[in-house]
Scaffold this active site. Structure first.
Site, PDB file in Angstrom:
ATOM      1  N   HIS A 140       0.842  -1.197   0.000  1.00  0.00           N
ATOM      2  CA  HIS A 140       0.000   0.000   0.000  1.00  0.00           C
ATOM      3  C   HIS A 140       0.876   1.246   0.000  1.00  0.00           C
ATOM      4  CE1 HIS A 140       0.776  -0.552   4.383  1.00  0.00           C
ATOM      5  NE2 HIS A 140       0.867   0.763   4.372  1.00  0.00           N
ATOM      6  N   HIS A 152      -6.069  -1.862   4.688  1.00  0.00           N
ATOM      7  CA  HIS A 152      -5.983  -0.714   3.785  1.00  0.00           C
ATOM      8  C   HIS A 152      -5.149  -1.062   2.567  1.00  0.00           C
ATOM      9  CE1 HIS A 152      -2.207  -0.449   5.766  1.00  0.00           C
ATOM     10  NE2 HIS A 152      -2.048   0.836   5.833  1.00  0.00           N
ATOM     11  N   HIS A 161       4.742   7.221   2.407  1.00  0.00           N
ATOM     12  CA  HIS A 161       5.486   5.956   2.338  1.00  0.00           C
ATOM     13  C   HIS A 161       4.825   4.945   1.429  1.00  0.00           C
ATOM     14  CE1 HIS A 161       2.643   4.771   5.656  1.00  0.00           C
ATOM     15  NE2 HIS A 161       2.720   3.581   5.101  1.00  0.00           N
ATOM     16  N   HIS A 168       0.977  -0.660  14.975  1.00  0.00           N
ATOM     17  CA  HIS A 168      -0.070   0.338  14.787  1.00  0.00           C
ATOM     18  C   HIS A 168      -1.306  -0.055  15.579  1.00  0.00           C
ATOM     19  CE1 HIS A 168       1.897   2.482  11.593  1.00  0.00           C
ATOM     20  NE2 HIS A 168       1.969   1.436  10.821  1.00  0.00           N
ATOM     21  N   TYR A 194       9.347   1.905  10.041  1.00  0.00           N
ATOM     22  CA  TYR A 194       9.480   2.891   8.958  1.00  0.00           C
ATOM     23  C   TYR A 194      10.950   3.234   8.805  1.00  0.00           C
ATOM     24  CZ  TYR A 194       4.469   3.549   9.032  1.00  0.00           C
ATOM     25  OH  TYR A 194       3.124   3.346   8.956  1.00  0.00           O
ATOM     26  N   GLU A 251       8.047   1.302   4.441  1.00  0.00           N
ATOM     27  CA  GLU A 251       7.579   0.576   5.630  1.00  0.00           C
ATOM     28  C   GLU A 251       7.673  -0.914   5.325  1.00  0.00           C
ATOM     29  OE1 GLU A 251       3.323   0.847   6.310  1.00  0.00           O
ATOM     30  OE2 GLU A 251       3.504   0.197   8.381  1.00  0.00           O
TER      31      GLU A 251
HETATM   32 FE   LIG Z   1       1.659   1.939   5.959  1.00  0.00          FE
END
Ligand SMILES: [Fe+2]
Length: 307
Positions: free
Chosen positions: A153, A199, A214, A246, A255, A265
């Site tokens: 992503h 996501h 990112h 997260h 990251y 990431e």
């Molecule tokens: Fe991410």
């Protein structure tokens, strides 16, 4: 729209300041495979568990950042239908000829209100280095470096995020999986999905258009996050934050930066999203926990450094 004919984020084309150091980073550290170098200078790479020919495109330029991100759609009919729907929405849609990227069919490109360019395409050659399909071993060639499984992503910064989000939802059929507010009550996190992933793309409001926060690569588990962290120390890859987790998506993460300053990431885990999953929401008083679940606070660099 109910449902989507968008399959997944297929590729991202990144600008890098110097190709050789970028290749050392993406090939030898992240662990991507170099697929080809073309006469226009672009280099094509892929992760070991992707069937398609390439997923990362590097282009040498004077400034880092993202040229555009490509989403693969289910077939050419769906591609044409998306072109019609985007134009009906008032967006300019540009047709990119087949072969502009090697092995790839025609693409339809549009610039979202956030300033980011997105390409849609239906056809790309399969890689000869893709996952095995007959009596499939876990991999064809031993994974290297951080053992990136696939490009996963992007998180993008820009203005007019609500209008951009509406195009992804109303026209392309993405769903909003998770949102988060800052302590002033501004919605700053918008996670959108076209799949079962938490996501596939995320947007954060920012005063400038077309900024890149990112691109992320999936790794297998928390142990591989640790392995990636070891490699970052061993080879002095600049780390932004992590290893951590997260709150939003629940993914494990680190990251770090490529030599041109583009943020990457590696992450693992995260929940499964279904189209009937209720929207998850983080209030402003839990912003720290939303982004970094263990530290419970944000670092300034994570919020402000974009390319
Ligand atoms: Fe991410």
């Amino acid at each position: 729209m109910i449902g989507t004919n968008v399959l997944r984020p297929g590729f991202v084309q990144l600008r890098v300041l110097e190709l050789e150091s970028a290749l050392t980073h993406y090939r030898d550290r992240v662990g991507l495979t170099e697929v080809s170098r073309e006469t226009d200078g672009r280099v094509y790479l892929k992760a070991y568990d992707e069937f398609d020919r390439h997923s990362i495109v590097l282009r040498e330029a004077d400034a880092p950042g993202m040229d555009f991100m490509g989403f693969k759609v289910i077939n050419d009919v769906a591609l044409s239908e998306y072109g019609v729907a985007l134009r009906k929405r008032g967006l300019e849609v540009t047709e990119i000829d087949a072969g502009e990227q090697p092995g790839m069919g025609r693409r339809l490109a549009f610039v979202a209100p956030s300033g980011h360019r997105f390409d849609l395409y239906a056809d790309i050659e399969l890689s000869e280095y893709g996952p095995m399909v007959n009596n499939p071993d876990v991999w064809r060639e031993d994974p290297r470096g951080m053992r990136a499984i696939r490009f996963d992503h992007c998180l993008l910064y820009g203005d007019e995020i609500d209008a951009t989000k509406e195009i992804f939802m109303d026209v392309l059929g993405f769903r909003l999986s998770e949102i988060g507010y800052d302590p002033d009550g501004q919605k700053i996190i918008n996670f959108l999905t076209c799949s079962n992933k938490a996501h596939d793309i995320a947007f954060v409001p920012y005063p400038e258009k077309n900024k890149f926060h990112h691109c992320a690569f999936l790794v297998e588990d928390w142990k591989d996050i640790g392995h990636a962290a070891d490699l970052m120390s061993r080879y002095d890859v600049p780390v932004d934050i992590g290893p951590t987790r997260h709150g939003a998506t629940r993914g494990y993460t680190i990251y770090f930066f490529d030599p041109s300053g583009n943020r990457n990431e590696v992450f693992a885990g995260g929940y499964t999203y279904y189209s009937d999953s209720p929207l998850r929401t983080w209030t402003g008083d839990e912003l720290g926990k939303n982004i970094f679940y263990y530290e419970k606070e944000l670092n300034e660099r994570f919020l402000t450094v974009v390319t």
